[in-house]
Design an enzyme around this catalytic site. Sequence first.
Site, PDB file in Angstrom:
ATOM      1  N   GLY A 250      45.223  31.050  39.048  1.00  0.00           N
ATOM      2  CA  GLY A 250      44.932  32.114  39.901  1.00  0.00           C
ATOM      3  C   GLY A 250      43.714  32.766  41.230  1.00  0.00           C
ATOM      4  O   GLY A 250      43.204  31.387  41.220  1.00  0.00           O
TER       5      GLY A 250
ATOM      6  N   THR B 164      40.525  33.384  41.163  1.00  0.00           N
ATOM      7  CA  THR B 164      39.049  32.698  40.351  1.00  0.00           C
ATOM      8  C   THR B 164      38.906  31.948  40.287  1.00  0.00           C
ATOM      9  O   THR B 164      38.398  30.676  40.474  1.00  0.00           O
ATOM     10  CB  THR B 164      38.629  33.337  39.301  1.00  0.00           C
ATOM     11  OG1 THR B 164      39.565  33.695  37.716  1.00  0.00           O
ATOM     12  CG2 THR B 164      38.091  35.305  39.637  1.00  0.00           C
TER      13      THR B 164
ATOM     14  N   CYS C 292      33.424  42.119  37.377  1.00  0.00           N
ATOM     15  CA  CYS C 292      32.658  41.826  38.662  1.00  0.00           C
ATOM     16  C   CYS C 292      31.651  43.304  39.252  1.00  0.00           C
ATOM     17  O   CYS C 292      30.974  43.662  40.012  1.00  0.00           O
ATOM     18  CB  CYS C 292      33.231  42.185  39.857  1.00  0.00           C
ATOM     19  SG  CYS C 292      35.339  42.564  39.287  1.00  0.00           S
TER      20      CYS C 292
ATOM     21  N   ASN D  38      33.113  40.095  45.015  1.00  0.00           N
ATOM     22  CA  ASN D  38      33.694  39.788  43.270  1.00  0.00           C
ATOM     23  C   ASN D  38      34.130  38.509  43.167  1.00  0.00           C
ATOM     24  O   ASN D  38      34.602  38.302  41.563  1.00  0.00           O
ATOM     25  CB  ASN D  38      34.827  40.951  43.399  1.00  0.00           C
ATOM     26  CG  ASN D  38      36.254  40.787  44.142  1.00  0.00           C
ATOM     27  OD1 ASN D  38      35.800  40.382  45.720  1.00  0.00           O
ATOM     28  ND2 ASN D  38      37.132  40.151  44.013  1.00  0.00           N
TER      29      ASN D  38
END
Length: 345
Positions: free
Chosen positions: A11, A13, A145, A312
């Site tokens: 993903g 992140t 975040c 974020n």
Amino acid sequence: MTRVAVLGAAGYTGGELLRMLLAHPGVEVVQATSDQFAGKRLDYPHPNLRGMSSLRFVPHDALEPCDLLVSCMPQGGLINRWARVRELAGRVIDLSADFRLAPAAHERWYKKHPRPAGVPGFVYALPEWTASELPEARYVAVPGCMAHASLLGILPLVRAGLVKPELVVDAKTGSSGGGATPDRASHHPERASALRCYKPVGHRHTGEIENVVERLTGTRPSVHFSATAIPSVRGILATVHGFTTRPLDEAEPLRAIAMAYREKPFVRLIRPNTSASPFPEPGPLQGTNYCDLSVDVDPERNRIVVNVALDNLMKGAAGTAVHAMNLMLGRSETEGLGFRGLHPI
């Protein structure tokens, strides 16, 4: 070298985490898991990683022992694998909401993903405020975040006793906060030009902010939190409104925030008349672990307004995971996190 594995690395992140860990001088990435991309090279979903590694994804169930595991699984992903994961890694950093809150608060806000019995406490990785807890920590939870941005603005004011324990937060966020798997609301034709409040009340970050502020300051606040989607991929801008306990001018809250972060390398206070852009904005922070904030006072209405901007995916997720990892391993807290951003972008 510390042997690090990344659980759920396909993903957004996970990609940011791999980008930093593959270039980090103190760690070796030994595994990255993804059921969807098992057998594919890391640059298959992350084209920016071309040429950085020959490592290939393995299925989640093929995870092997490592020194430190970083989980980028969605909510519930690590909870459901906890019995196995704790046997494979001496230390764990989790980027989901599975372990951020105390058990009672978790039960209230995350009923769909109850925490199993016997799970040890996780240290909350807000490095500017909990750095002393991280070197001895085995299990660490990275903040949400928008909660992260909000807390960086709220905590200095509450600790200094400058605001009443009732705060209003309006957090604006880009589309990447919804993750790499699209739904109808986050699909590009629906989101590209969107400017809409998608969670005016009841957002789970409300409980996270209240829980953490109480633990770190001893004051239990009432937080009124709303989340707004903006037409941007990355970035958060949190606007915090606090109401003062007494008349004051701008100097006092400015001083409280400056003192709180004077030795914190990733938080930067934008002072009046020191920048052509006097208010924080997420754009120049993309790809960085920095947070910019400003403070303004409305003396006629006894109100303090703090604006907080960060990326974020970085300061709000993967960057803080690396920051916490550095502290856990006794390394320089800035190691691997020196990218300063781009302008214009």
